[in-house]
Design a protein around this motif. Structure first.
Motif, mmCIF file in Angstrom:
data_model
loop_
_atom_site.group_PDB
_atom_site.id
_atom_site.type_symbol
_atom_site.label_atom_id
_atom_site.label_comp_id
_atom_site.label_asym_id
_atom_site.label_seq_id
_atom_site.Cartn_x
_atom_site.Cartn_y
_atom_site.Cartn_z
ATOM 1 N N PHE A 41 0.798 -1.231 0.000
ATOM 2 C CA PHE A 41 0.000 0.000 0.000
ATOM 3 C C PHE A 41 0.834 1.286 0.000
ATOM 4 C CE2 PHE A 41 -2.825 -3.290 1.513
ATOM 5 C CZ PHE A 41 -3.999 -3.006 0.819
ATOM 6 N N GLU A 42 2.158 1.138 0.202
ATOM 7 C CA GLU A 42 2.965 2.354 0.328
ATOM 8 C C GLU A 42 4.145 2.461 -0.625
ATOM 9 O OE1 GLU A 42 4.112 2.974 4.407
ATOM 10 O OE2 GLU A 42 2.042 2.771 5.140
ATOM 11 N N PHE A 43 4.702 1.318 -1.032
ATOM 12 C CA PHE A 43 5.935 1.376 -1.820
ATOM 13 C C PHE A 43 5.652 1.699 -3.290
ATOM 14 C CE2 PHE A 43 9.345 -0.420 -4.406
ATOM 15 C CZ PHE A 43 10.452 0.122 -3.784
ATOM 16 N N SER A 44 6.484 2.555 -3.858
ATOM 17 C CA SER A 44 6.452 2.741 -5.311
ATOM 18 C C SER A 44 7.779 3.306 -5.773
ATOM 19 C CB SER A 44 5.306 3.650 -5.730
ATOM 20 O OG SER A 44 5.689 5.001 -5.615
ATOM 21 N N THR A 50 1.136 2.675 -6.190
ATOM 22 C CA THR A 50 1.489 1.471 -5.423
ATOM 23 C C THR A 50 0.951 0.235 -6.143
ATOM 24 O OG1 THR A 50 -0.579 1.475 -4.172
ATOM 25 C CG2 THR A 50 1.257 2.768 -3.261
ATOM 26 N N PHE A 51 1.460 -0.940 -5.747
ATOM 27 C CA PHE A 51 0.964 -2.150 -6.404
ATOM 28 C C PHE A 51 -0.490 -2.427 -6.017
ATOM 29 C CE2 PHE A 51 0.709 -6.731 -7.544
ATOM 30 C CZ PHE A 51 0.926 -6.552 -8.903
ATOM 31 N N ALA A 52 -0.913 -1.990 -4.834
ATOM 32 C CA ALA A 52 -2.328 -2.150 -4.466
ATOM 33 C C ALA A 52 -3.218 -1.391 -5.447
ATOM 34 C CB ALA A 52 -2.565 -1.657 -3.040
ATOM 35 N N VAL A 53 -2.814 -0.182 -5.820
ATOM 36 C CA VAL A 53 -3.622 0.607 -6.763
ATOM 37 C C VAL A 53 -3.568 -0.013 -8.156
ATOM 38 C CG1 VAL A 53 -3.904 2.862 -7.860
ATOM 39 C CG2 VAL A 53 -3.403 2.741 -5.413
ATOM 40 N N LEU A 54 -2.386 -0.473 -8.565
ATOM 41 C CA LEU A 54 -2.291 -1.129 -9.882
ATOM 42 C C LEU A 54 -3.172 -2.382 -9.913
ATOM 43 C CD1 LEU A 54 1.561 -0.812 -10.616
ATOM 44 C CD2 LEU A 54 -0.288 0.646 -11.464
ATOM 45 N N ALA A 55 -3.154 -3.156 -8.821
ATOM 46 C CA ALA A 55 -3.987 -4.363 -8.760
ATOM 47 C C ALA A 55 -5.469 -3.997 -8.803
ATOM 48 C CB ALA A 55 -3.675 -5.162 -7.494
#
Lengths: 167, 167
Positions: A41-44, A50-55
């Motif tokens: 939720f935080e790394f980019s 973030t990968f959560a948003v991409l997912a």
């Protein structure tokens, strides 16, 4: 004598394409799982999402997308990956949403008969294409963003799942 | 009365699949072009390979791969992206090799008749699959690694080409 061309034979069935897609979805699920909760939720990198948003972009295209392609009804709900509304707060929540989308794909897919794959469609009321080109776009978009998740994982010192394993 | 199922119709033609692939290849070419010369051969994240090496992996699979699928002859040359032998030294050299591969794809593709796409094949003498599954693997692998190149570009402060533009 007329020069009549034989119709071009086709090479991929609807069932095979769904299986290919679900294989990719299994790999993307394992990619989500590979992230530490916080980093998901935080790394980019480089100002990206973030990968959560991409997912969730993949979820937002796939779930409402397959329903729209099968029924002609395009959801007017704001997309979580854009609006933030409905964004999962934990990895477990994200995986639950992911699995609901996987089931939705199984439900709606058989409602698209093979003859319709060439039909013109305006996906989400905006994007012109055919049913098939829209599906291929969704799949390619998933592979594209998952590949980006692999870089995030490598940057975090985590080995991503094997690319060639699909299930 | 017998319950005879209609044969499952197929939905994608050989020509359409080649066009889809070449569209992706055009986008990957623009991704290579977007890299500064030095970063193409030196920049990476998290211990990964440079984008020049990733691009050469795509070349090494696609060029010898399409020849192998069409003719049954699998090149025994060491692959440049693994051995380093034959690795281009400049962006211009890489783009020249890229374009040769694009032409090779156009040459060999029509030699694979549609009926053969389901044939079993051992790609590069090692990887079991069908002609179609091998082609899909090559394409997915290209989209995967190109997505990684997008992260490199973003990390370098460079806007990647539009994902939805294919030509």
């Amino acid at each position: 004598m007329e020069n009549v061309q034989a119709p071009t034979a086709a090479l991929l069935t609807s069932e095979a394409l769904l299986k290919h897609w679900q294989g990719h979805r299994g790999l993307t699920r394992r990619t989500i799982e590979a992230f530490p909760e916080k980093d998901l939720f935080e790394f980019s990198i480089g100002g990206m999402r973030t990968f959560a948003v991409l997912a969730m972009e993949i979820v937002d295209l796939t779930g409402p997308g397959i329903k729209g392609l099968a029924t002609g009804e395009w959801s007017e709900n704001p997309m979580a990956h854009i609006s933030g509304e409905g964004m999962p707060k934990t990895k477990e929540e994200l995986l639950t949403i992911w699995d609901e989308t996987t089931n939705r794909l199984e439900t709606y897919w058989p409602q698209i008969s093979t003859e319709k794959f060439d039909d013109a469609v305006k996906a989400f009321g905006m994007y012109d294409g055919t049913i098939l080109s829209t599906i291929l776009y969704f799949m390619d978009n998933e592979v594209h963003h998952r590949g980006q998740g692999y870089v995030y994982l490598r940057a975090l010192g985590i080995e991503p799942p094997f690319f060639w394993e699909r299930a």
